[in-house]
Structure formats: C-alpha cells, structure tokens
Design a protein around this motif. Structure first.
Motif, PDB file in Angstrom:
ATOM      1  N   ILE A 186       1.024  -1.144  -0.058  1.00  0.00           N
ATOM      2  CA  ILE A 186      -0.056   0.097   0.075  1.00  0.00           C
ATOM      3  C   ILE A 186       0.923   1.141   0.068  1.00  0.00           C
ATOM      4  N   ILE A 187       0.709   2.223  -1.234  1.00  0.00           N
ATOM      5  CA  ILE A 187       1.473   3.389  -1.244  1.00  0.00           C
ATOM      6  C   ILE A 187       0.582   4.604  -0.781  1.00  0.00           C
ATOM      7  N   ASN A 188       0.919   5.203   0.316  1.00  0.00           N
ATOM      8  CA  ASN A 188       0.148   6.259   0.912  1.00  0.00           C
ATOM      9  C   ASN A 188       0.219   7.460   0.139  1.00  0.00           C
ATOM     10  N   HIS A 189      -0.004   7.383  -1.184  1.00  0.00           N
ATOM     11  CA  HIS A 189      -0.059   8.437  -1.971  1.00  0.00           C
ATOM     12  C   HIS A 189      -0.971   8.303  -3.413  1.00  0.00           C
ATOM     13  N   TYR A 190      -0.930   9.398  -3.896  1.00  0.00           N
ATOM     14  CA  TYR A 190      -1.822   9.335  -5.259  1.00  0.00           C
ATOM     15  C   TYR A 190      -1.073   9.014  -6.705  1.00  0.00           C
ATOM     16  N   PHE A 191       0.226   8.803  -6.459  1.00  0.00           N
ATOM     17  CA  PHE A 191       1.160   8.432  -7.729  1.00  0.00           C
ATOM     18  C   PHE A 191       2.499   7.610  -6.965  1.00  0.00           C
ATOM     19  N   CYS A 192       3.252   7.119  -7.747  1.00  0.00           N
ATOM     20  CA  CYS A 192       4.414   6.446  -7.519  1.00  0.00           C
ATOM     21  C   CYS A 192       5.551   7.437  -7.234  1.00  0.00           C
ATOM     22  N   ASP A 193       5.572   8.043  -6.222  1.00  0.00           N
ATOM     23  CA  ASP A 193       6.601   9.000  -5.893  1.00  0.00           C
ATOM     24  C   ASP A 193       7.670   8.029  -5.206  1.00  0.00           C
ATOM     25  N   LEU A 194       9.022   8.944  -5.132  1.00  0.00           N
ATOM     26  CA  LEU A 194      10.407   7.985  -4.490  1.00  0.00           C
ATOM     27  C   LEU A 194      10.259   7.613  -3.055  1.00  0.00           C
ATOM     28  N   PHE A 195       9.732   8.820  -2.262  1.00  0.00           N
ATOM     29  CA  PHE A 195       9.867   8.611  -0.626  1.00  0.00           C
ATOM     30  C   PHE A 195       8.770   7.643  -0.211  1.00  0.00           C
ATOM     31  N   PRO A 196       7.561   7.751  -0.713  1.00  0.00           N
ATOM     32  CA  PRO A 196       6.310   6.657  -0.279  1.00  0.00           C
ATOM     33  C   PRO A 196       6.841   5.224  -0.893  1.00  0.00           C
ATOM     34  N   LEU A 197       7.632   5.087  -2.029  1.00  0.00           N
ATOM     35  CA  LEU A 197       7.861   3.652  -2.254  1.00  0.00           C
ATOM     36  C   LEU A 197       9.036   3.490  -1.151  1.00  0.00           C
ATOM     37  N   LEU A 198      10.005   4.055  -0.988  1.00  0.00           N
ATOM     38  CA  LEU A 198      11.026   3.754  -0.026  1.00  0.00           C
ATOM     39  C   LEU A 198      10.560   3.264   1.210  1.00  0.00           C
ATOM     40  N   GLU A 199       9.259   3.896   1.826  1.00  0.00           N
ATOM     41  CA  GLU A 199       8.823   3.465   3.065  1.00  0.00           C
ATOM     42  C   GLU A 199       8.376   2.022   2.960  1.00  0.00           C
ATOM     43  N   LEU A 200       8.316   1.304   1.949  1.00  0.00           N
ATOM     44  CA  LEU A 200       7.846   0.162   1.842  1.00  0.00           C
ATOM     45  C   LEU A 200       9.004  -1.036   1.716  1.00  0.00           C
ATOM     46  N   SER A 201      10.146  -0.353   1.737  1.00  0.00           N
ATOM     47  CA  SER A 201      11.151  -1.396   1.582  1.00  0.00           C
ATOM     48  C   SER A 201      11.552  -2.071   2.773  1.00  0.00           C
ATOM     49  N   CYS A 202      12.033  -3.281   2.563  1.00  0.00           N
ATOM     50  CA  CYS A 202      12.744  -4.052   3.716  1.00  0.00           C
ATOM     51  C   CYS A 202      14.362  -4.111   3.675  1.00  0.00           C
ATOM     52  N   SER A 203      14.807  -3.566   2.414  1.00  0.00           N
ATOM     53  CA  SER A 203      16.117  -3.537   2.284  1.00  0.00           C
ATOM     54  C   SER A 203      16.578  -2.138   2.591  1.00  0.00           C
ATOM     55  N   SER A 204      18.012  -1.921   2.330  1.00  0.00           N
ATOM     56  CA  SER A 204      18.663  -0.767   2.692  1.00  0.00           C
ATOM     57  C   SER A 204      18.335   0.358   1.721  1.00  0.00           C
ATOM     58  N   THR A 205      18.128   1.232   1.915  1.00  0.00           N
ATOM     59  CA  THR A 205      17.597   2.471   1.014  1.00  0.00           C
ATOM     60  C   THR A 205      18.563   3.644   1.227  1.00  0.00           C
ATOM     61  N   TYR A 206      19.798   3.510   1.899  1.00  0.00           N
ATOM     62  CA  TYR A 206      20.888   4.703   2.078  1.00  0.00           C
ATOM     63  C   TYR A 206      21.255   5.287   0.783  1.00  0.00           C
ATOM     64  N   ILE A 207      21.559   4.474  -0.053  1.00  0.00           N
ATOM     65  CA  ILE A 207      22.179   5.039  -1.380  1.00  0.00           C
ATOM     66  C   ILE A 207      20.945   5.873  -2.252  1.00  0.00           C
ATOM     67  N   ASN A 208      19.656   5.305  -1.953  1.00  0.00           N
ATOM     68  CA  ASN A 208      18.577   5.847  -2.692  1.00  0.00           C
ATOM     69  C   ASN A 208      18.262   7.405  -1.963  1.00  0.00           C
ATOM     70  N   GLU A 209      18.573   7.335  -0.710  1.00  0.00           N
ATOM     71  CA  GLU A 209      18.369   8.672   0.050  1.00  0.00           C
ATOM     72  C   GLU A 209      19.599   9.402  -0.384  1.00  0.00           C
ATOM     73  N   VAL A 210      20.523   9.144  -0.291  1.00  0.00           N
ATOM     74  CA  VAL A 210      21.920   9.907  -0.582  1.00  0.00           C
ATOM     75  C   VAL A 210      21.602  10.564  -2.079  1.00  0.00           C
ATOM     76  N   LEU A 211      21.238   9.718  -3.055  1.00  0.00           N
ATOM     77  CA  LEU A 211      20.933  10.104  -4.308  1.00  0.00           C
ATOM     78  C   LEU A 211      19.813  11.270  -4.442  1.00  0.00           C
ATOM     79  N   ALA A 212      18.832  10.893  -3.663  1.00  0.00           N
ATOM     80  CA  ALA A 212      17.668  11.786  -3.583  1.00  0.00           C
ATOM     81  C   ALA A 212      18.107  13.121  -2.976  1.00  0.00           C
ATOM     82  N   LEU A 213      19.117  13.080  -1.858  1.00  0.00           N
ATOM     83  CA  LEU A 213      19.483  14.395  -1.456  1.00  0.00           C
ATOM     84  C   LEU A 213      20.533  15.152  -2.297  1.00  0.00           C
ATOM     85  N   SER A 214      21.377  14.461  -3.032  1.00  0.00           N
ATOM     86  CA  SER A 214      22.184  15.014  -3.999  1.00  0.00           C
ATOM     87  C   SER A 214      21.823  15.660  -5.106  1.00  0.00           C
TER      88      SER A 214
END
Length: 315
Positions: free
Chosen positions: A173-201
């Motif tokens: 369940i994505i708590n949004h009306y479209f597939c955005d990055l951070f709502p998707l990362l909230e559903l992850s059960c693996s590391s999202t560290y690289i994704n978060e660093v890339l998003a910030l950069s």
C-alpha cells in the motif's frame, strides 16, 4: 537468525488523495476539468507558437518546450489519479509504478532547468539586446533544450536503476496518489541508504542550481533595467519578464511549501495535498499565465481566432 521474508510485491495499491467516499465524484470532476484545461492550454500554446511567425523567437521556443513538459507531466499522473476516484481499489502493477515514477522524475527535473534556461534568455534579451539573436541562436537554444532534457533523463534513470534494486516486501500500500520516491522507499525491507543519498544529492543540484541561475539572472536584469533612462523603457523591459517571474514564483513557491515545512507540522496527508499544487495545478497555470500576461501571445491568439472565424464564414 531470524528469517526475513524476501518475497517482493508484484503490484501496489495507491491510497489516493483522500479516504472520504462522498468527495470522490466531485474531486473526479474537478481534476478531470483541470486535466482538460492543462492539455488544451499547453497543446494550444505549442500549436500557437508553431504557426505564428511573430512567435518564432528563442523565448517562445523555450516556452513551447515548457508547455510540452507540463502536458506530459500531467498525463503521467492525472489519468491514474482519476481512476482512483471511480474504483474501489486503485491497483498499479510494479512495472507501471516504476515507469510512472521514471517519467514523473524526468519531467519534474526538466521543468526546474527549463525555467532556469528561460531566465537566462530574459537576461540576454535585456542586458545585451543588440547581440540577442547571436547569443540566443537556434543552435544555442536547441543545445539548451537538449541539455535540459538530458539532465532530466539522467536524474530519472539514475534514481530508477537504484530503485529497481530495492526489495519491497513490507506492504503493498502506497500512501500517495502516484508512485513517488519516498512513499515507495517507506515500503522497502532492504537498505535505502544509497537511494536517500542520491535523492539528497540530485535534489540539491536540480533545485539549487536552477534557483541560483534564476536569481543571478534577475539580479543582472534589475541592474540593466535601472540603467535604462526612460520610464517607458523600464516598464517595457520589465513586462517581458513578468510572465516568467510569475511562473517561477508559482513553481518554486509550491516546492518550498512542500519541502520547507518543519517536520513537527508536516504529515504524509499534508504532503499529498500540497503536492497536488506542484504536480497538477502548476502545469495548468503556466499556459494561463503566459497567455494572460504576455501581449505577443494575446495578439497572436487574437489573429488566429480572427483567421479561423474568417475561414468559417467563407466556407
């Protein structure tokens, strides 16, 4: 060692904008109207610039590219959003979700840099009017547009490649009306560290660099306007920038409203509501701003309507 469920989801459920079923149909009508106005306005602007010879200038060439970006960005999001208002469960397959995110990211980033390119165009037009046609030649404009789209595609491709490596198994369940990055990362059960660093950069680069370009351009524009002796000349110079200033204020103002709220007062639901303005309302407003605030566009539109009316009466 505790076992981890490694089963990845094949589809997601978008919760949509609100949960109130009584408001679903009115919102469907509202957003359908917004989408039609957005498509008609932006495609109309592109066609008007294409067929009106007086609009065949670098400024309107860049404006037609902005209209294309706005039209595509709305099409990526709104049709799926409209479906959520008329279905009980708004299911989106995993490949469709990733594809939606990819194109949304590409067009959103492209819009940031396109507004910066348009600010530079206005700077050249006012600060170096005699060299404008040389500095902003067709080749230069084409290169600028190509760079804008390239940055958007590179950003979207990089985010998507690393998003494909994320394992989604916590929930579908994505708590949004479209597939955005951070709502998707909230559903992850693996590391999202690289994704978060890339998003910030990438966010820093794609927001701060265009913002600095725009602010620098307008600092030089204001200095150039102040050196103009006649009041009429100053007003005319400023009027050429007024539409772009409004478009920039609306776009970056909506981003600031979304991302510069203190965490203590922000929430996911507030983020969904505020993101509507950035993703849906802004693409609708841009062609209205440029058609209502720009004299050349109004004159060209009036001539086109008169020509159409003449052809109808002749037939």
């Amino acid at each position: 060692m505790e076992e981890i469920n490694q089963t990845s989801v094949a589809e997601f459920i978008l919760t949509g904008l609100i949960d109130n079923t009584e408001l679903q149909f009115p919102l469907f009508l509202i957003f359908l109207t917004v989408y039609l106005v957005t498509v008609v306005g932006n495609l109309g602007m592109i066609i008007l610039i294409l067929i009106s010879s007086q609009l065949h200038t670098p400024m309107y060439y860049l404006l037609s590219s902005l209209s294309f970006i706005d039209c595509c960005q709305s099409t990526v999001i709104i049709p799926k959003m409209l479906l959520s208002f008329v279905t009980e469960t708004n299911v989106i397959l995993y490949p469709e979700c990733i594809t939606q995110f990819y194109f949304f990211c590409a067009f959103a980033v492209s819009e940031c840099h396109m507004l910066a390119a348009m600010a530079y165009d206005r700077y050249v037009a006012i600060s170096n009017p005699l060299l404008y046609n040389v500095t902003m030649s067709y080749q230069v404009c084409s290169l600028m547009v190509a760079m804008v789209y390239s940055i958007g595609l590179i950003s979207a491709t990089t985010h998507t490649i690393f998003l494909l490596r994320v394992l989604f198994c916590k929930s579908d369940i994505i708590n949004h009306y479209f597939c955005d990055l951070f709502p998707l990362l909230e559903l992850s059960c693996s590391s999202t560290y690289i994704n978060e660093v890339l998003a910030l950069s990438f966010s820093a680069f794609n927001v701060i660099v265009p913002a600095i370009t725009i602010l620098s351009s307008y600092v030089f524009i204001i200095v150039s306007i102040l050196h103009i002796q006649s009041t009429g000349g100053r007003v005319k110079a400023f009027s050429t920038c007024s539409s772009h200033i409004m478009a920039v204020a609306v776009f970056f103002g909506s981003i600031a409203f979304m991302y510069l709220q203190p965490s203590s007062v922000s929430s996911i639901d507030q983020g969904k509501v505020s993101s509507v303005f950035y993703t849906i309302v802004v693409p609708m407003l841009n062609p209205l701003i440029y058609s209502l605030r720009n004299k050349d566009v109004r004159v060209s539109l009036k001539k086109l309507l008169q020509k159409i009316s003449f052809l109808r009466t002749k037939i």
